[in-house]
Scaffold this active site. Sequence first.
Site, PDB file in Angstrom:
ATOM      1  N   VAL A 268     -26.860   2.162  -1.090  1.00 41.65           N
ATOM      2  CA  VAL A 268     -27.097   1.713  -2.465  1.00 41.65           C
ATOM      3  C   VAL A 268     -26.327   2.617  -3.429  1.00 41.65           C
ATOM      4  O   VAL A 268     -26.875   3.194  -4.357  1.00 41.65           O
ATOM      5  CB  VAL A 268     -28.614   1.633  -2.803  1.00 41.65           C
ATOM      6  CG1 VAL A 268     -29.223   0.403  -2.166  1.00 41.65           C
ATOM      7  CG2 VAL A 268     -29.347   2.890  -2.364  1.00 41.65           C
ATOM      8  N   GLY A 269     -25.028   2.720  -3.169  1.00 44.54           N
ATOM      9  CA  GLY A 269     -24.133   3.462  -4.059  1.00 44.54           C
ATOM     10  C   GLY A 269     -23.664   2.537  -5.164  1.00 44.54           C
ATOM     11  O   GLY A 269     -24.434   1.721  -5.681  1.00 44.54           O
TER      12      GLY A 269
ATOM     13  N   TYR B  58     -26.046  -0.756  -5.430  1.00 38.11           N
ATOM     14  CA  TYR B  58     -26.987  -0.752  -6.558  1.00 38.11           C
ATOM     15  C   TYR B  58     -26.918  -2.084  -7.317  1.00 38.11           C
ATOM     16  O   TYR B  58     -27.928  -2.732  -7.569  1.00 38.11           O
ATOM     17  CB  TYR B  58     -26.676   0.415  -7.504  1.00 38.11           C
ATOM     18  CG  TYR B  58     -27.523   0.402  -8.749  1.00 38.11           C
ATOM     19  CD1 TYR B  58     -28.771   1.026  -8.762  1.00 38.11           C
ATOM     20  CD2 TYR B  58     -27.102  -0.265  -9.907  1.00 38.11           C
ATOM     21  CE1 TYR B  58     -29.573   0.989  -9.905  1.00 38.11           C
ATOM     22  CE2 TYR B  58     -27.895  -0.306 -11.043  1.00 38.11           C
ATOM     23  CZ  TYR B  58     -29.120   0.319 -11.037  1.00 38.11           C
ATOM     24  OH  TYR B  58     -29.918   0.279 -12.159  1.00 38.11           O
TER      25      TYR B  58
ATOM     26  N   VAL C 174     -21.620  -0.157  -5.343  1.00 35.82           N
ATOM     27  CA  VAL C 174     -21.727  -1.610  -5.141  1.00 35.82           C
ATOM     28  C   VAL C 174     -23.163  -1.999  -4.791  1.00 35.82           C
ATOM     29  O   VAL C 174     -23.728  -2.949  -5.355  1.00 35.82           O
ATOM     30  CB  VAL C 174     -20.772  -2.091  -4.020  1.00 35.82           C
ATOM     31  CG1 VAL C 174     -20.935  -3.587  -3.798  1.00 35.82           C
ATOM     32  CG2 VAL C 174     -19.323  -1.760  -4.348  1.00 35.82           C
TER      33      VAL C 174
ATOM     34  N   LYS D 200       0.869  -1.180   0.000  1.00 31.89           N
ATOM     35  CA  LYS D 200       0.000   0.000   0.000  1.00 31.89           C
ATOM     36  C   LYS D 200       0.902   1.225   0.000  1.00 31.89           C
ATOM     37  O   LYS D 200       2.049   1.155   0.437  1.00 31.89           O
ATOM     38  CB  LYS D 200      -0.871   0.001   1.273  1.00 31.89           C
ATOM     39  CG  LYS D 200      -2.102   0.839   1.185  1.00 31.89           C
ATOM     40  CD  LYS D 200      -3.277   0.068   0.644  1.00 31.89           C
ATOM     41  CE  LYS D 200      -4.512   0.924   0.555  1.00 31.89           C
ATOM     42  NZ  LYS D 200      -5.681   0.161   0.100  1.00 31.89           N
TER      43      LYS D 200
HETATM   44  P1  NAD Z   1     -20.315   4.528  -2.726  1.00 30.78           P
HETATM   45  O1  NAD Z   1     -19.795   5.770  -2.112  1.00 30.78           O
HETATM   46  O2  NAD Z   1     -20.616   4.514  -4.192  1.00 30.78           O
HETATM   47  O3  NAD Z   1     -21.653   4.060  -1.986  1.00 30.78           O
HETATM   48  C1  NAD Z   1     -21.822   4.140  -0.598  1.00 30.78           C
HETATM   49  C2  NAD Z   1     -23.267   4.524  -0.346  1.00 30.78           C
HETATM   50  O4  NAD Z   1     -23.487   4.493   1.070  1.00 30.78           O
HETATM   51  C3  NAD Z   1     -23.609   5.948  -0.829  1.00 30.78           C
HETATM   52  O5  NAD Z   1     -24.795   5.904  -1.598  1.00 30.78           O
HETATM   53  C4  NAD Z   1     -23.779   6.718   0.468  1.00 30.78           C
HETATM   54  O6  NAD Z   1     -24.718   7.770   0.361  1.00 30.78           O
HETATM   55  C5  NAD Z   1     -24.263   5.627   1.405  1.00 30.78           C
HETATM   56  N1  NAD Z   1     -24.120   5.949   2.826  1.00 30.78           N
HETATM   57  C6  NAD Z   1     -23.139   6.655   3.436  1.00 30.78           C
HETATM   58  N2  NAD Z   1     -23.383   6.750   4.750  1.00 30.78           N
HETATM   59  C7  NAD Z   1     -24.531   6.073   4.971  1.00 30.78           C
HETATM   60  C8  NAD Z   1     -25.302   5.807   6.144  1.00 30.78           C
HETATM   61  N3  NAD Z   1     -24.937   6.257   7.339  1.00 30.78           N
HETATM   62  N4  NAD Z   1     -26.423   5.064   6.018  1.00 30.78           N
HETATM   63  C9  NAD Z   1     -26.814   4.614   4.803  1.00 30.78           C
HETATM   64  N5  NAD Z   1     -26.128   4.845   3.659  1.00 30.78           N
HETATM   65  C10 NAD Z   1     -25.003   5.565   3.753  1.00 30.78           C
HETATM   66  O7  NAD Z   1     -19.255   3.386  -2.350  1.00 30.78           O
HETATM   67  P2  NAD Z   1     -19.122   1.939  -2.996  1.00 30.78           P
HETATM   68  O8  NAD Z   1     -18.046   1.957  -4.009  1.00 30.78           O
HETATM   69  O9  NAD Z   1     -20.469   1.411  -3.337  1.00 30.78           O
HETATM   70  O10 NAD Z   1     -18.550   1.116  -1.762  1.00 30.78           O
HETATM   71  C11 NAD Z   1     -19.372   0.726  -0.675  1.00 30.78           C
HETATM   72  C12 NAD Z   1     -18.531   0.050   0.391  1.00 30.78           C
HETATM   73  O11 NAD Z   1     -17.879  -1.107  -0.164  1.00 30.78           O
HETATM   74  C13 NAD Z   1     -17.408   0.939   0.947  1.00 30.78           C
HETATM   75  O12 NAD Z   1     -17.195   0.599   2.298  1.00 30.78           O
HETATM   76  C14 NAD Z   1     -16.201   0.510   0.129  1.00 30.78           C
HETATM   77  O13 NAD Z   1     -14.985   0.737   0.811  1.00 30.78           O
HETATM   78  C15 NAD Z   1     -16.455  -0.980  -0.020  1.00 30.78           C
HETATM   79  N6  NAD Z   1     -15.815  -1.575  -1.194  1.00 30.78           N
HETATM   80  C16 NAD Z   1     -16.085  -1.123  -2.434  1.00 30.78           C
HETATM   81  C17 NAD Z   1     -15.485  -1.707  -3.538  1.00 30.78           C
HETATM   82  C18 NAD Z   1     -15.801  -1.249  -4.938  1.00 30.78           C
HETATM   83  O14 NAD Z   1     -15.499  -1.973  -5.880  1.00 30.78           O
HETATM   84  N7  NAD Z   1     -16.419  -0.095  -5.128  1.00 30.78           N
HETATM   85  C19 NAD Z   1     -14.573  -2.764  -3.365  1.00 30.78           C
HETATM   86  C20 NAD Z   1     -14.305  -3.237  -2.062  1.00 30.78           C
HETATM   87  C21 NAD Z   1     -14.932  -2.618  -0.983  1.00 30.78           C
END
Ligand code: NAD
Length: 368
Positions: A181-182, A186, A184, A80
Site C-alpha cells: 500500500v505504497g 494507497y 499506487v 529506454k
Molecule cells: P512504492 O514503493 O510507493 O510502494 C510499494 C509498497 O510495497 C511499499 O509500501 C513497500 O513497503 C511495499 N512492499 C515492499 N515489499 C513488500 C512485501 N514483500 N510485501 C508487502 N509489501 C511490500 O511503489 P509504487 O509506486 O506504489 O509502485 C508499486 C508497484 O507498481 C511497483 O512494482 C512499480 O514498479 C509498479 N508501477 C508503479 C507505477 C507508478 O505510477 N508508481 C506505474 C507502473 C508500475
Amino acid sequence: MGVFEELAKKDHEQLVFCQDQDSGLKAIIAVHDTTLGPALGGSRMWPYDNEEQALRDVMRLSRGMTYKSAAAGLNLGGGKAVIIANPKTDKSEALFRSYGRFVQGLAGRYITAEDVGTTVRDMEWVRMETDFVTGISRALGGSGDPSPVTALGCYEGIKASLKWHTGNESLEGKKVAVQGVGAVGYHLVQHLTRDGAKVFATDIDQENLRRVTTDFRSVEIVAPEKIYAVDCDVFAPCALGAVINDETITMLKCGIIAGSANNQLGDEDKHSVALEKKGILYAPDYVINAGGLINVANELEGYNRERAVQQAASIYNIITSIYQIARDEKITTLRAANALAERRIQRLGRIKGTYAGLPVQKRARGII
Ligand code: NAD
C-alpha cells in the site's frame, strides 16, 4: 558478441553509447521500435556489474516499452536508457546535463523520463539540455506523481476483469487482497473501499499500513506471507515483481490477479499457463499498470489531468479486448496482450506505406 546480430534478434533499431569523461557519464540508449511514434522510456541509473549486463537490461526494457505503449493505444514507440552509475553516490548536475545533450542529439527519436534510480529533480537537469524529456514536476508544467493515474487504470482493469470473470463489474461486497500500500496501492484501496469492496492489505512498511487503515477504516491487515492465501475475488500485487511463482501459485485462492506491480510472473510462459490451468484470470501487468505511462505521455501535448485520467480509464476496454483475444484464439492472456500490441504495430506500420502528401505536423491523438 556481434552487435548487429544482437540488434536483429529482437528487432531493435538503434543503440547509442554515450560517454563524457569529465562528468563520469556512461549511458546506453536503446531505441527498439518507432513504428508508432518516438521511442519513450525512462532512464534507469544502476551500478551494473559489467557492460554486458547493462546492455542486456536496456535492450530488454526498451522492447517492453514498445509493447506497453502499443497496447495502451499510445502513438509512441519503445525505448529506454541506462546510466551505468550508483544513484546514491554518482549523481551530479553535469552528469545529467551531459546525458540530456545526448538525448537532444537524437532529435526526438527517443524521449526520456525518470525510472529506477532517477528522480523528478534529475529530469529537471536533463530538461535544461533537451526538449525530449517527460516526468517533470507539476510546478514546471509536467505531470508530477503518476501513481494516482496508475491506480485509476488498475481499478478500471480490476472492474473489467470482474465483469469478464463473473459477469458483474460491481465491487460491492467483493474481497480484494492488496499487496503493498505504497504510492499506487494507497490510491487503489481508496477506489476499492469507496465502491464497497472488502479490502485485505499487507505491507512491510508499518507507516504505510497505518496510513491506509487510518484513512480507510474497513481495511483488514494481513501478514505479508499470508496475503497469497487470502480467500478473495481479486489479488492485486502492488509491491514487487516475481510474486507469482511456483511456490505462491499453490497458495492462491483468488479468481483474478490484477495489480500494478511490474513483472509479476516469475517466468512469463510457465506461470501464465499455470494460472490458466488453475482457472485464475490474469490481467497482464504491463497493460493494467499503463496509467503511469499514459500520464507522462500526456506531457507531450501539454499536460492535462482530465485527458490523462480519461485515457487511463480506457484500460477497461483494452483489458476486455485482451480477454476476448485470449478466449477466441485459446491463448493465455499474456500472449493475447502481446498479440494485441504486435497487431497494432503491424496494422499502423502498413498504413504508413501510403503516401500522404506533406507530413502531418500535429501528433495524432489516438487511443484504441
Ligand atoms: P512504492 O514503493 O510507493 O510502494 C510499494 C509498497 O510495497 C511499499 O509500501 C513497500 O513497503 C511495499 N512492499 C515492499 N515489499 C513488500 C512485501 N514483500 N510485501 C508487502 N509489501 C511490500 O511503489 P509504487 O509506486 O506504489 O509502485 C508499486 C508497484 O507498481 C511497483 O512494482 C512499480 O514498479 C509498479 N508501477 C508503479 C507505477 C507508478 O505510477 N508508481 C506505474 C507502473 C508500475
